[in-house]
Structures are given as structure tokens and as C-alpha cells.
Design a protein around this motif. Structure first.
Motif, mmCIF file in Angstrom:
data_model
loop_
_atom_site.group_PDB
_atom_site.id
_atom_site.type_symbol
_atom_site.label_atom_id
_atom_site.label_comp_id
_atom_site.label_asym_id
_atom_site.label_seq_id
_atom_site.Cartn_x
_atom_site.Cartn_y
_atom_site.Cartn_z
ATOM 1 N N ASP A 125 135.426 -13.586 51.358
ATOM 2 C CA ASP A 125 135.457 -12.139 51.112
ATOM 3 C C ASP A 125 134.062 -11.539 50.953
ATOM 4 O OD1 ASP A 125 135.077 -13.378 48.655
ATOM 5 O OD2 ASP A 125 136.383 -12.021 47.554
ATOM 6 N N GLU A 126 133.031 -12.375 50.837
ATOM 7 C CA GLU A 126 131.649 -11.891 50.770
ATOM 8 C C GLU A 126 131.038 -11.687 52.155
ATOM 9 O OE1 GLU A 126 129.005 -13.707 47.529
ATOM 10 O OE2 GLU A 126 130.436 -15.297 48.031
ATOM 11 N N LEU A 127 131.679 -12.237 53.185
ATOM 12 C CA LEU A 127 131.096 -12.230 54.525
ATOM 13 C C LEU A 127 131.014 -10.863 55.196
ATOM 14 C CD1 LEU A 127 132.587 -15.539 55.893
ATOM 15 C CD2 LEU A 127 130.234 -15.095 55.212
ATOM 16 N N PRO A 128 132.030 -10.004 55.099
ATOM 17 C CA PRO A 128 131.921 -8.726 55.802
ATOM 18 C C PRO A 128 130.659 -7.953 55.418
ATOM 19 C CG PRO A 128 134.175 -9.071 55.110
ATOM 20 C CD PRO A 128 133.339 -10.158 54.458
ATOM 21 N N GLY A 129 130.031 -7.407 56.441
ATOM 22 C CA GLY A 129 128.805 -6.646 56.260
ATOM 23 C C GLY A 129 127.953 -6.720 57.509
ATOM 24 N N VAL A 130 126.769 -6.160 57.434
ATOM 25 C CA VAL A 130 125.839 -6.133 58.555
ATOM 26 C C VAL A 130 124.728 -7.139 58.286
ATOM 27 C CG1 VAL A 130 124.211 -4.714 59.856
ATOM 28 C CG2 VAL A 130 126.358 -3.715 59.052
ATOM 29 N N TYR A 131 124.468 -8.001 59.268
ATOM 30 C CA TYR A 131 123.416 -9.015 59.193
ATOM 31 C C TYR A 131 122.388 -8.704 60.266
ATOM 32 C CZ TYR A 131 126.832 -11.599 56.433
ATOM 33 O OH TYR A 131 127.723 -11.978 55.472
ATOM 34 N N ARG A 132 121.099 -8.770 59.886
ATOM 35 C CA ARG A 132 120.024 -8.398 60.813
ATOM 36 C C ARG A 132 118.910 -9.428 60.816
ATOM 37 N NH1 ARG A 132 120.488 -3.056 58.169
ATOM 38 N NH2 ARG A 132 121.726 -1.805 59.567
ATOM 39 N N ASN A 133 118.230 -9.468 61.960
ATOM 40 C CA ASN A 133 116.984 -10.199 62.063
ATOM 41 C C ASN A 133 115.928 -9.140 62.358
ATOM 42 O OD1 ASN A 133 114.700 -11.476 63.619
ATOM 43 N ND2 ASN A 133 115.812 -13.300 62.962
ATOM 44 N N GLN A 172 127.730 -7.362 62.979
ATOM 45 C CA GLN A 172 128.536 -6.738 61.939
ATOM 46 C C GLN A 172 129.848 -7.494 61.859
ATOM 47 O OE1 GLN A 172 129.584 -2.597 62.455
ATOM 48 N NE2 GLN A 172 130.280 -2.429 60.360
ATOM 49 N N ILE A 173 130.098 -8.079 60.687
ATOM 50 C CA ILE A 173 131.346 -8.787 60.432
ATOM 51 C C ILE A 173 132.223 -7.831 59.622
ATOM 52 C CG2 ILE A 173 132.382 -10.765 59.271
ATOM 53 C CD1 ILE A 173 129.804 -12.297 59.839
ATOM 54 N N LYS A 174 133.365 -7.500 60.188
ATOM 55 C CA LYS A 174 134.246 -6.508 59.559
ATOM 56 C C LYS A 174 135.400 -7.197 58.828
ATOM 57 C CE LYS A 174 133.006 -3.520 63.365
ATOM 58 N NZ LYS A 174 133.437 -3.027 64.656
ATOM 59 N N SER A 175 135.870 -6.559 57.774
ATOM 60 C CA SER A 175 136.934 -7.143 56.954
ATOM 61 C C SER A 175 138.277 -7.226 57.682
ATOM 62 C CB SER A 175 137.088 -6.373 55.641
ATOM 63 O OG SER A 175 137.379 -5.024 55.908
ATOM 64 N N ASP A 176 138.419 -6.548 58.814
ATOM 65 C CA ASP A 176 139.678 -6.607 59.574
ATOM 66 C C ASP A 176 139.736 -7.796 60.533
ATOM 67 O OD1 ASP A 176 137.968 -5.856 61.639
ATOM 68 O OD2 ASP A 176 139.078 -4.034 62.159
ATOM 69 N N GLY A 177 138.722 -8.695 60.454
ATOM 70 C CA GLY A 177 138.712 -9.884 61.303
ATOM 71 C C GLY A 177 138.025 -9.702 62.636
ATOM 72 N N THR A 178 137.345 -8.570 62.828
ATOM 73 C CA THR A 178 136.608 -8.342 64.070
ATOM 74 C C THR A 178 135.115 -8.356 63.779
ATOM 75 O OG1 THR A 178 136.660 -5.932 63.829
ATOM 76 C CG2 THR A 178 138.484 -6.955 65.048
ATOM 77 N N PHE A 179 134.324 -8.495 64.847
ATOM 78 C CA PHE A 179 132.868 -8.447 64.722
ATOM 79 C C PHE A 179 132.292 -7.741 65.940
ATOM 80 C CE2 PHE A 179 133.209 -12.005 67.587
ATOM 81 C CZ PHE A 179 132.075 -11.918 68.380
ATOM 82 N N SER A 180 131.070 -7.268 65.790
ATOM 83 C CA SER A 180 130.314 -6.730 66.922
ATOM 84 C C SER A 180 128.866 -7.181 66.765
ATOM 85 C CB SER A 180 130.410 -5.199 66.992
ATOM 86 O OG SER A 180 129.885 -4.624 65.816
ATOM 87 N N LEU A 219 118.512 -18.357 65.661
ATOM 88 C CA LEU A 219 118.361 -16.998 65.133
ATOM 89 C C LEU A 219 118.978 -16.938 63.736
ATOM 90 C CD1 LEU A 219 117.488 -14.041 65.741
ATOM 91 C CD2 LEU A 219 119.835 -13.633 66.498
ATOM 92 N N VAL A 220 118.196 -16.497 62.761
ATOM 93 C CA VAL A 220 118.669 -16.355 61.382
ATOM 94 C C VAL A 220 118.810 -14.865 61.101
ATOM 95 C CG1 VAL A 220 118.159 -16.772 58.945
ATOM 96 C CG2 VAL A 220 117.545 -18.493 60.664
ATOM 97 N N LEU A 221 119.942 -14.474 60.525
ATOM 98 C CA LEU A 221 120.210 -13.084 60.185
ATOM 99 C C LEU A 221 120.473 -12.965 58.688
ATOM 100 C CD1 LEU A 221 122.543 -13.345 63.074
ATOM 101 C CD2 LEU A 221 121.047 -11.377 63.089
ATOM 102 N N THR A 222 119.964 -11.912 58.094
ATOM 103 C CA THR A 222 120.096 -11.678 56.663
ATOM 104 C C THR A 222 120.991 -10.469 56.421
ATOM 105 O OG1 THR A 222 117.872 -12.543 56.331
ATOM 106 C CG2 THR A 222 118.794 -11.228 54.549
ATOM 107 N N LYS A 223 121.907 -10.617 55.467
ATOM 108 C CA LYS A 223 122.833 -9.524 55.168
ATOM 109 C C LYS A 223 122.081 -8.350 54.590
ATOM 110 C CE LYS A 223 127.337 -8.617 53.149
ATOM 111 N NZ LYS A 223 128.447 -9.167 52.346
ATOM 112 N N ALA A 224 122.318 -7.191 55.177
ATOM 113 C CA ALA A 224 121.672 -5.956 54.714
ATOM 114 C C ALA A 224 122.356 -5.465 53.439
ATOM 115 C CB ALA A 224 121.750 -4.898 55.794
ATOM 116 N N ALA A 225 121.599 -4.842 52.593
ATOM 117 C CA ALA A 225 122.159 -4.273 51.362
ATOM 118 C C ALA A 225 123.134 -3.158 51.728
ATOM 119 C CB ALA A 225 121.041 -3.723 50.485
ATOM 120 N N ALA A 226 124.209 -3.066 50.980
ATOM 121 C CA ALA A 226 125.195 -2.015 51.222
ATOM 122 C C ALA A 226 124.565 -0.650 50.972
ATOM 123 C CB ALA A 226 126.403 -2.202 50.333
ATOM 124 N N PRO A 227 124.900 0.345 51.822
ATOM 125 C CA PRO A 227 124.289 1.682 51.649
ATOM 126 C C PRO A 227 124.764 2.373 50.392
ATOM 127 C CG PRO A 227 125.833 1.665 53.491
ATOM 128 C CD PRO A 227 125.794 0.288 52.918
#
Length: 149
Positions: free
Chosen positions: A32-40, A48-56, A141-149
Motif C-alpha cells: 500500500d506504500e507503492l502507489p505514487g510517482v517515482y523519478r530519476n 507512476q504506480i497507481k492504486s487501481d493496479g495500473t502504471f504509466s 535505472l534507479v527511481l526515487t518516490k517523489a514527495a506527495a504534493p
């Protein structure tokens, strides 16, 4: 040499503290911590990992994601699933299984995004994930979760 009394307690305390601080600074993550935006920030790649089970994913090359193919940045999307093949002690084998929509990632439609956990002192830093096409090699490629707006 025998250490007695207070000296022994200090040695044990110092060794314990060292083990805690140096034993991998990554704490395991919960699904449940995974959804969010990860950037390099260096490459501009983002997922972007979304809580509905999709990603982009945007600006991530096939070479970074699969270890082969073009190095030109691409955009792809699909569904994700959390997989933890380890135990709570061996949480380093947790990954997000990404299934890209047909054709968006070339011939490779399924890839793994490894969950590294939290970085930093006492594991309070941001969550990180990485593409590691070769299990014996370094992450591509390593991506870091962005802070929530």
C-alpha cells in the motif's frame, strides 16, 4: 583479553549500533506504500504506480527497462502487481511485476521493477525502486518516490 563490567556493555552497545546503522539502509516497503510517482532526476525517467493496479512510464528506454533494445526514451503503460518472494528478513526480493500493453515496450511486455525500500539514516528517506534486467548486474535505472504534493 577479557572485557568486564561497563566496558563490555559499551562494546556490545557500540557493536549493536554499528550493525543497525550499516546493515543495509533500506527498510522493506508494504504494497500500500507503492502507489505514487517515482523519478530519476538525472535521466528524467518517471513511472507512476497507481492504486487501481495500473502504471504509466515516461522517458524510460527499452534498454533501461529490459536490458536490450533502443536507448531512445519511450512511454508505456499497463498493469502492475506486487510480488514478494522473500520473508520479512529477506525483503530485498520484493518487486513490482509490470505488464505493459501490447507493443508499447517492443517484444518484452513483462518487466520487473525491484523495490529497494527506504534510504537514509534509520530508513526514513524516500522509497526507491529500480530496473535491473540482469539479476547479477547493477541496476540500469534507479527511481526515487517523489514527495506527495
Amino acid at each position: 583479553m577479557i572485557i568486564r563490567g561497563t566496558g563490555r556493555r559499551w562494546l556490545v552497545a557500540a557493536l549493536t549500533a554499528s550493525a543497525v546503522l550499516t546493515s543495509g539502509c533500506a527498510a522493506p516497503a508494504e504494497p500500500d506504500e507503492l502507489p505514487g510517482v517515482y523519478r530519476n532526476e538525472e535521466t528524467g525517467g518517471e513511472i507512476q504506480i497507481k492504486s487501481d493496479g495500473t502504471f504509466s512510464a515516461t522517458d524510460i528506454s527499452a534498454d533501461e527497462a529490459t536490458g536490450g533494445g533502443d536507448t531512445a526514451p519511450l512511454d508505456f503503460s499497463g498493469r502492475w502487481e506486487f510480488v514478494n518472494t522473500g520473508t520479512s528478513i529477506d525483503a530485498g526480493r520484493a518487486f513490482v511485476y509490470l505488464t505493459a500493453k501490447d507493443g508499447e515496450l517492443g517484444k518484452a511486455g513483462d518487466i520487473q521493477l525491484y523495490v529497494n525500500g527506504r534510504e537514509g539514516l534509520l530508513s526514513r528517506g524516500p522509497l526507491t525502486v529500480d530496473f535491473q534486467p540482469d539479476p547479477d548486474g547493477a541496476p540500469s535505472l534507479v527511481l526515487t518516490k517523489a514527495a506527495a504534493p
